[in-house]
Write a protein that holds these residues in place. Sequence first.
Motif, PDB file in Angstrom:
ATOM      1  N   VAL A   2      86.845  28.499  11.853  1.00 55.75           N
ATOM      2  CA  VAL A   2      85.711  29.057  11.114  1.00 55.75           C
ATOM      3  C   VAL A   2      86.281  29.870   9.961  1.00 55.75           C
ATOM      4  O   VAL A   2      87.225  30.646  10.145  1.00 55.75           O
ATOM      5  CB  VAL A   2      84.843  29.953  12.017  1.00 55.75           C
ATOM      6  CG1 VAL A   2      83.777  30.665  11.199  1.00 55.75           C
ATOM      7  CG2 VAL A   2      84.212  29.135  13.140  1.00 55.75           C
ATOM      8  N   GLN A   3      85.720  29.679   8.791  1.00 58.59           N
ATOM      9  CA  GLN A   3      86.134  30.462   7.632  1.00 58.59           C
ATOM     10  C   GLN A   3      85.005  31.429   7.268  1.00 58.59           C
ATOM     11  O   GLN A   3      83.832  31.037   7.212  1.00 58.59           O
ATOM     12  CB  GLN A   3      86.441  29.563   6.426  1.00 58.59           C
ATOM     13  CG  GLN A   3      87.683  28.698   6.591  1.00 58.59           C
ATOM     14  CD  GLN A   3      87.426  27.467   7.451  1.00 58.59           C
ATOM     15  OE1 GLN A   3      86.412  26.813   7.304  1.00 58.59           O
ATOM     16  NE2 GLN A   3      88.345  27.154   8.357  1.00 58.59           N
ATOM     17  N   ALA A  23      79.767  34.792   4.126  1.00 59.39           N
ATOM     18  CA  ALA A  23      79.482  33.365   4.085  1.00 59.39           C
ATOM     19  C   ALA A  23      80.389  32.639   5.069  1.00 59.39           C
ATOM     20  O   ALA A  23      81.613  32.798   5.020  1.00 59.39           O
ATOM     21  CB  ALA A  23      79.696  32.834   2.677  1.00 59.39           C
ATOM     22  N   ALA A  24      79.786  31.842   5.935  1.00 61.47           N
ATOM     23  CA  ALA A  24      80.524  31.130   6.971  1.00 61.47           C
ATOM     24  C   ALA A  24      80.597  29.643   6.660  1.00 61.47           C
ATOM     25  O   ALA A  24      79.651  29.054   6.143  1.00 61.47           O
ATOM     26  CB  ALA A  24      79.865  31.344   8.330  1.00 61.47           C
ATOM     27  N   SER A  25      81.737  29.040   7.014  1.00 58.47           N
ATOM     28  CA  SER A  25      81.905  27.602   6.854  1.00 58.47           C
ATOM     29  C   SER A  25      82.844  27.104   7.948  1.00 58.47           C
ATOM     30  O   SER A  25      83.460  27.888   8.658  1.00 58.47           O
ATOM     31  CB  SER A  25      82.452  27.260   5.465  1.00 58.47           C
ATOM     32  OG  SER A  25      83.722  27.851   5.271  1.00 58.47           O
ATOM     33  N   GLY A  26      82.939  25.782   8.055  1.00 54.88           N
ATOM     34  CA  GLY A  26      83.788  25.199   9.089  1.00 54.88           C
ATOM     35  C   GLY A  26      82.987  24.956  10.360  1.00 54.88           C
ATOM     36  O   GLY A  26      81.825  24.592  10.313  1.00 54.88           O
ATOM     37  N   ARG A  27      83.601  25.214  11.517  1.00 52.87           N
ATOM     38  CA  ARG A  27      82.987  24.939  12.818  1.00 52.87           C
ATOM     39  C   ARG A  27      82.026  26.059  13.210  1.00 52.87           C
ATOM     40  O   ARG A  27      82.179  26.714  14.252  1.00 52.87           O
ATOM     41  CB  ARG A  27      84.061  24.757  13.873  1.00 52.87           C
ATOM     42  CG  ARG A  27      84.968  23.551  13.600  1.00 52.87           C
ATOM     43  CD  ARG A  27      86.165  23.525  14.536  1.00 52.87           C
ATOM     44  NE  ARG A  27      85.797  23.413  15.930  1.00 52.87           N
ATOM     45  CZ  ARG A  27      85.606  22.261  16.568  1.00 52.87           C
ATOM     46  NH1 ARG A  27      85.750  21.123  15.915  1.00 52.87           N
ATOM     47  NH2 ARG A  27      85.286  22.250  17.856  1.00 52.87           N
ATOM     48  N   THR A  28      81.004  26.248  12.386  1.00 52.83           N
ATOM     49  CA  THR A  28      80.077  27.358  12.615  1.00 52.83           C
ATOM     50  C   THR A  28      79.271  27.186  13.895  1.00 52.83           C
ATOM     51  O   THR A  28      78.778  28.168  14.448  1.00 52.83           O
ATOM     52  CB  THR A  28      79.135  27.531  11.421  1.00 52.83           C
ATOM     53  OG1 THR A  28      78.444  26.302  11.200  1.00 52.83           O
ATOM     54  CG2 THR A  28      79.911  27.907  10.160  1.00 52.83           C
ATOM     55  N   SER A  98      83.364  36.228  13.573  1.00 55.45           N
ATOM     56  CA  SER A  98      82.488  35.345  14.359  1.00 55.45           C
ATOM     57  C   SER A  98      82.543  35.738  15.835  1.00 55.45           C
ATOM     58  O   SER A  98      83.625  35.942  16.386  1.00 55.45           O
ATOM     59  CB  SER A  98      82.916  33.892  14.183  1.00 55.45           C
ATOM     60  OG  SER A  98      84.230  33.692  14.664  1.00 55.45           O
ATOM     61  N   LEU A  99      81.382  35.800  16.447  1.00 51.13           N
ATOM     62  CA  LEU A  99      81.265  36.165  17.863  1.00 51.13           C
ATOM     63  C   LEU A  99      81.447  34.917  18.717  1.00 51.13           C
ATOM     64  O   LEU A  99      80.799  33.897  18.476  1.00 51.13           O
ATOM     65  CB  LEU A  99      79.898  36.792  18.117  1.00 51.13           C
ATOM     66  CG  LEU A  99      79.561  37.212  19.530  1.00 51.13           C
ATOM     67  CD1 LEU A  99      80.473  38.345  19.984  1.00 51.13           C
ATOM     68  CD2 LEU A  99      78.092  37.635  19.616  1.00 51.13           C
ATOM     69  N   PRO A 113      86.985  35.845  17.402  1.00 53.84           N
ATOM     70  CA  PRO A 113      88.238  35.139  17.130  1.00 53.84           C
ATOM     71  C   PRO A 113      88.548  34.903  15.655  1.00 53.84           C
ATOM     72  O   PRO A 113      89.713  34.738  15.294  1.00 53.84           O
ATOM     73  CB  PRO A 113      88.046  33.802  17.858  1.00 53.84           C
ATOM     74  CG  PRO A 113      86.567  33.624  17.939  1.00 53.84           C
ATOM     75  CD  PRO A 113      85.985  34.992  18.047  1.00 53.84           C
ATOM     76  N   TYR A 114      87.537  34.859  14.812  1.00 54.47           N
ATOM     77  CA  TYR A 114      87.777  34.570  13.394  1.00 54.47           C
ATOM     78  C   TYR A 114      87.271  35.721  12.535  1.00 54.47           C
ATOM     79  O   TYR A 114      86.174  36.239  12.773  1.00 54.47           O
ATOM     80  CB  TYR A 114      87.088  33.269  12.981  1.00 54.47           C
ATOM     81  CG  TYR A 114      87.591  32.066  13.729  1.00 54.47           C
ATOM     82  CD1 TYR A 114      86.827  31.488  14.735  1.00 54.47           C
ATOM     83  CD2 TYR A 114      88.833  31.516  13.449  1.00 54.47           C
ATOM     84  CE1 TYR A 114      87.282  30.397  15.446  1.00 54.47           C
ATOM     85  CE2 TYR A 114      89.304  30.419  14.148  1.00 54.47           C
ATOM     86  CZ  TYR A 114      88.529  29.865  15.146  1.00 54.47           C
ATOM     87  OH  TYR A 114      88.983  28.776  15.845  1.00 54.47           O
ATOM     88  N   TRP A 115      88.065  36.059  11.509  1.00 61.47           N
ATOM     89  CA  TRP A 115      87.775  37.205  10.657  1.00 61.47           C
ATOM     90  C   TRP A 115      87.879  36.854   9.192  1.00 61.47           C
ATOM     91  O   TRP A 115      88.677  35.986   8.806  1.00 61.47           O
ATOM     92  CB  TRP A 115      88.768  38.335  10.963  1.00 61.47           C
ATOM     93  CG  TRP A 115      88.602  38.914  12.322  1.00 61.47           C
ATOM     94  CD1 TRP A 115      88.991  38.341  13.512  1.00 61.47           C
ATOM     95  CD2 TRP A 115      87.982  40.147  12.660  1.00 61.47           C
ATOM     96  NE1 TRP A 115      88.647  39.161  14.568  1.00 61.47           N
ATOM     97  CE2 TRP A 115      88.032  40.273  14.068  1.00 61.47           C
ATOM     98  CE3 TRP A 115      87.390  41.169  11.910  1.00 61.47           C
ATOM     99  CZ2 TRP A 115      87.503  41.388  14.736  1.00 61.47           C
ATOM    100  CZ3 TRP A 115      86.878  42.270  12.575  1.00 61.47           C
ATOM    101  CH2 TRP A 115      86.934  42.370  13.966  1.00 61.47           C
TER     102      TRP A 115
END
Length: 125
Positions: A2-3, A23-28, A98-99, A113-115
């Motif tokens: 996740v980006q 803004a979120a992208s990838g495996r959202t 991301s939670l 896990p993603y920041w």
Amino acid sequence: QVQLVESGGGLVQAGDSLRLSCAASGRTFSMNGIGWFRQAPGKEREFVATITWSGRITYYADSVKGRFTISRDDAKNTVYLQVSSLRPEDTAVYYCASLRPNWRDLRSDFEYPYWGQGTQVTVSS
């Protein structure tokens, strides 16, 4: 993966407002929500707010309740943090993260896990 990309920080005066974006992208689809944390110079990173995808439930740190509002725009895959009545002690780098599913304590950064890279908010008195 996740980006996450934050934006919207800046230098403001006490009492001013800002809107921070994440803004979120990838495996959202792997996310269960997005949270905001902040880290002031010389201090540990602290929880600010989270919004979950299920039920759009929101949680806030006591220090920001009534001043900060977290929201999301599904069409844009973006989460916002409206920060109002800013105080000098709100000065920090603000991060979104991301939670993960099956979280237990969403105030713990272990659950995220993603920041993003962070956005600086500086409040002058």
